[in-house]
Enzyme design. Sequence first.
Site, PDB file in Angstrom:
ATOM      1  N   LYS A 214      29.253  11.996  22.338  1.00 16.01           N
ATOM      2  CA  LYS A 214      30.149  12.257  24.134  1.00 16.01           C
ATOM      3  C   LYS A 214      30.811  10.497  24.780  1.00 16.01           C
ATOM      4  CE  LYS A 214      28.111  11.021  27.809  1.00 16.01           C
ATOM      5  NZ  LYS A 214      28.775  10.177  28.529  1.00 16.01           N
TER       6      LYS A 214
ATOM      7  N   GLU B 157      20.904   0.876  21.018  1.00 20.12           N
ATOM      8  CA  GLU B 157      21.789  -0.270  20.856  1.00 20.12           C
ATOM      9  C   GLU B 157      21.279  -0.858  22.337  1.00 20.12           C
ATOM     10  OE1 GLU B 157      24.021  -3.254  22.352  1.00 20.12           O
ATOM     11  OE2 GLU B 157      25.299  -3.242  20.648  1.00 20.12           O
TER      12      GLU B 157
ATOM     13  N   CYS C 189      28.327  -7.033  24.675  1.00 20.34           N
ATOM     14  CA  CYS C 189      27.202  -6.539  24.833  1.00 20.34           C
ATOM     15  C   CYS C 189      25.590  -7.898  23.661  1.00 20.34           C
ATOM     16  CB  CYS C 189      26.474  -5.685  23.606  1.00 20.34           C
ATOM     17  SG  CYS C 189      26.931  -5.851  22.184  1.00 20.34           S
TER      18      CYS C 189
ATOM     19  N   GLU D  15      20.248  -8.308  31.901  1.00 17.50           N
ATOM     20  CA  GLU D  15      21.960  -8.625  31.739  1.00 17.50           C
ATOM     21  C   GLU D  15      22.749  -8.345  32.957  1.00 17.50           C
ATOM     22  OE1 GLU D  15      24.061  -6.367  27.416  1.00 17.50           O
ATOM     23  OE2 GLU D  15      22.738  -5.148  28.755  1.00 17.50           O
TER      24      GLU D  15
END
Length: 485
Positions: free
Chosen positions: A170, A245, A279, A380
């Site tokens: 997906k 992750e 990331c 983040e």
Amino acid sequence: MFINGEWVESNSGRIRNIINPYNQEVIATVTEGDENDAKAAISAARKAFNQSDWPTIPAIERGKVVHKIADLIERDREELAELESLDTGKTVEESRGDMDDIAGVFRYYAEMVDKEGGEIINSPIPNSTSKIVREPVGVCAQITPWNYPLLQASWKLAPALAAGNTLVMKPSEITPLTSIKVFELMEEAGVPGGVVSLVLGPGNSVGAELASNDDVDLISFTGGLETGKKIMQAASSNMKKLALELGGKNPNVVFADTDFETAVDQAMNAVFFHAGQVCSAGTRLIVEESIHDQFVDALVDRVKNIRLGNGFNESTQMGPLISESHLNKVIHYVEKGKQEGVSVAVGGGRPDDPELQDGFFYLPTVLTNCTTDMRVVQDEGFGPVITVEKFTTEEQAIWLANDSIYGLSGGVFTNDIAKAERCVAKMRMGTVWINDVNLYFPQAPWGGYKQSGIGRELGKTGLEEYQETKHIYRNLKPEPLNWFK
């Protein structure tokens, strides 16, 4: 969508428009699935794993198919790069580089898989043999993010296929175009029907089904921390293997004895590629106090000259953010920092250029007077924003670098190699660079400590994530024990 070897529309008939983040134009319309489509794909993957030859054919034969996928990616490199830039807004030059890396990932696992068959171990029992073999996990669900749609997909597809698994992928619902294309290429390469399926749709239906369905043996997810926690909970229904992750808040530590110009240049490279939507972006700049002011001044002077624009223009250095909702998150993130007391050295808002008003652009931003108790330093932000902290001792630098719930990556800039080695030995991150940033390659594992995730992608361990380890013991001289008489 590609399910059981066929291109199909969703059961619901719903569709989604795909938007160019540069100007908000509709660039494609795709079908949008739900949990019913996910169930159909999982069923096809289970049948293919149980009944097809794919899991059991010689690894070298699977490797040939994976090599063929790499060939086709190289053949269609320009088309894939253009689709990726349309989808994400990044520069087409960045996307071309991504395609080269993606082909390299497929080739790496195509070459590796027939060389990682297992091992013979010395049995402590006379007249016996003992060996360890590696087998495919089974049905793998893979959920990929929007920032590097095809690159992140390749990190999952290549080892899963090489190891003999079947899979359902997906992609992010807002960036599916290169995923659709690469499934066309896998079909062309000869991957059997049912072995790979592609289901388009949102995470709260398709993703949730992949995470909770008991016919799925492993789920690999790259994305946000909160979603990762939900997937981890859902996967407990049948104790799926997990590979997560979940991002990072990555420190880039600069000592006064570094090569100054290189460190300034790399501080920019660390965070402004792809508008900071990476990331491993080095969004926390931690600078030794004696050079702090000089370093910030030099950084600001260069940041002012970053050229924003259409990713298809050769002069563009940084494109837009991915969507309006993400732009608003970055705006809120910086505004929160201002409330906490940071100073905006440059940027801190949207550009004034009329040509950029239709896109989701945010100015490259440097925030100073930052400390680790601020949310802007801990959260983040995932945008073109860098926070600057200062330190006076090596011990303080290490402490600051580790003061985070994340542990994906970090960097150290110094010409003192002994100091660099002392630092990296104590930095709690999955990857630490010395005098460089944001490098990765297929041979080295990728993943994080702490809440940056579970497991590793790339490298030998990236293949092992998609394998089960079996111990086989053989008695060469069977005879009764006569324990019970």
